[in-house]
Design an enzyme around this catalytic site. Structure first.
Site, PDB file in Angstrom:
ATOM      1  N   LEU A  35      19.910  28.623  -9.365  1.00 51.88           N
ATOM      2  CA  LEU A  35      18.906  28.038  -8.484  1.00 51.88           C
ATOM      3  C   LEU A  35      18.525  28.977  -7.342  1.00 51.88           C
ATOM      4  O   LEU A  35      19.355  29.701  -6.799  1.00 51.88           O
ATOM      5  CB  LEU A  35      19.428  26.718  -7.907  1.00 51.88           C
ATOM      6  CG  LEU A  35      19.830  25.644  -8.921  1.00 51.88           C
ATOM      7  CD1 LEU A  35      20.221  24.360  -8.199  1.00 51.88           C
ATOM      8  CD2 LEU A  35      18.725  25.370  -9.930  1.00 51.88           C
ATOM      9  N   HIS A  39      13.380  26.437  -6.939  1.00 50.13           N
ATOM     10  CA  HIS A  39      13.968  25.193  -7.434  1.00 50.13           C
ATOM     11  C   HIS A  39      14.172  24.194  -6.290  1.00 50.13           C
ATOM     12  O   HIS A  39      13.918  22.989  -6.443  1.00 50.13           O
ATOM     13  CB  HIS A  39      15.325  25.461  -8.090  1.00 50.13           C
ATOM     14  CG  HIS A  39      15.270  26.330  -9.298  1.00 50.13           C
ATOM     15  ND1 HIS A  39      15.784  27.600  -9.313  1.00 50.13           N
ATOM     16  CD2 HIS A  39      14.768  26.120 -10.545  1.00 50.13           C
ATOM     17  CE1 HIS A  39      15.617  28.134 -10.513  1.00 50.13           C
ATOM     18  NE2 HIS A  39      14.995  27.262 -11.275  1.00 50.13           N
ATOM     19  N   VAL A 178       6.781  29.326  -5.348  1.00 54.14           N
ATOM     20  CA  VAL A 178       7.421  29.858  -4.139  1.00 54.14           C
ATOM     21  C   VAL A 178       7.602  31.355  -4.327  1.00 54.14           C
ATOM     22  O   VAL A 178       8.054  31.809  -5.384  1.00 54.14           O
ATOM     23  CB  VAL A 178       8.768  29.162  -3.873  1.00 54.14           C
ATOM     24  CG1 VAL A 178       9.470  29.774  -2.673  1.00 54.14           C
ATOM     25  CG2 VAL A 178       8.546  27.671  -3.652  1.00 54.14           C
TER      26      VAL A 178
END
Length: 280
Positions: A35, A39, A178
């Site tokens: 992650l 995430h 992102v």
């Protein structure tokens, strides 16, 4: 507090039954672990929209084209659980392999159309693996909403089509990509890049944004694509699989900007396959 880790389907369903009795909603964040901030942004979106959130971690062997790629994929369950601790996630579902693919398992979910371009031809069988495991996670969890990043935009469209076609009552929500400060889209694969390659990879997104600006000004796409290919080659990208301009709604190919569109790139750098896309 570290969220509880569930490995058996019965435990997940028991939790879901309790929440359903209260009329509570469930948001699902499917991942393969390793992650990162991308995430975690999905977790934040799920927390804002749902009463409960379950993050799934399953490194799905059926969506890898290379045994080496599967073997090299990072497995960081303990670190992932620690990263999720501040977010108030209700549970992490890390199913044992037999909970997804029990002995004798013989069913796959296969789509046409949206899977016939870009990642489809370049990664045969990949989207079958994705659609199959995501369908299972949707059905196992009974979630009301699921959250996916637009970084994998084609995958997002595949999942939406699959859920719609199979009448799975779930809302599939896409969340913005992102990025690192350089513009590089966050990906679990980025950790395999050397420091020099990471710096080079950071130049991909600015090149895409510059091309998008010129498209909006009315330039045709073909010369821009050729220019981008030359620029990426000069930067050291070893193989450029595709640079595509496609309709944002159905992924049909475009040669000029005459409707909402996205630009897609897949290229290899430092032995790592990088993908990115942006709205145009």
């Amino acid at each position: 507090m570290t969220p509880p880790i569930l490995r058996r389907l019965d435990d997940l369903r028991a939790l879901r039954r309790d929440w359903m009795k209260k009329g509570d909603t469930l948001g699902l964040v499917p991942t393969m672990g390793a992650l990162h901030a991308g995430h975690l942004s999905l977790v934040e979106a799920a927390k804002a929209a749902c009463d409960h959130v379950v993050v799934t971690i399953f490194v799905n062997p059926k969506q890898f084209n290379s045994p080496e790629d599967l073997a090299n994929y990072p497995r960081t369950e303990h670190e992932d659980a620690q990263k999720l601790a501040p977010y108030g996630v209700d549970a992490i579902y890390v199913p044992d392999p037999d909970q997804i693919y029990p002995e004798g398992y013989a069913t796959t979910v296969s789509l046409t159309g949206v899977t016939d371009v870009m990642e489809g031809p370049n990664r045969p069988g990949h989207f079958e693996g994705v659609a199959t495991v995501v369908a299972k996670l949707f059905l196992q969890s009974g979630a009301d909403r699921a959250f996916f990043g637009e970084k994998d935009y084609q995958q997002l469209m595949v999942v939406r089509r699959m859920a719609r076609d199979l009448d799975i009552p779930i809302e599939v929500i896409g969340c913005p990509t992102v990025r690192e400060a350089s513009g590089l889209a966050m990906s679990s694969r980025n950790m395999r890049l050397s420091a020099a390659a990471t710096k080079t990879a950071g130049q991909l997104n600015p090149l895409m944004e510059a091309a998008a600006t010129r498209l909006r000004a009315g330039e045709d796409y073909a010369p821009l694509e050729a220019e981008m290919r030359a620029q990426l080659s000069d930067l050291g990208f070893a193989e450029i699989e595709y640079i595509d301009l496609r309709c944002a709604q159905d992924l049909t190919s475009l040669d000029r900007l005459d409707r909402p569109a996205r630009m897609f790139v897949a290229a290899w750098l430092d032995g790592v396959r990088l993908i990115d896309n942006i709205a145009v």
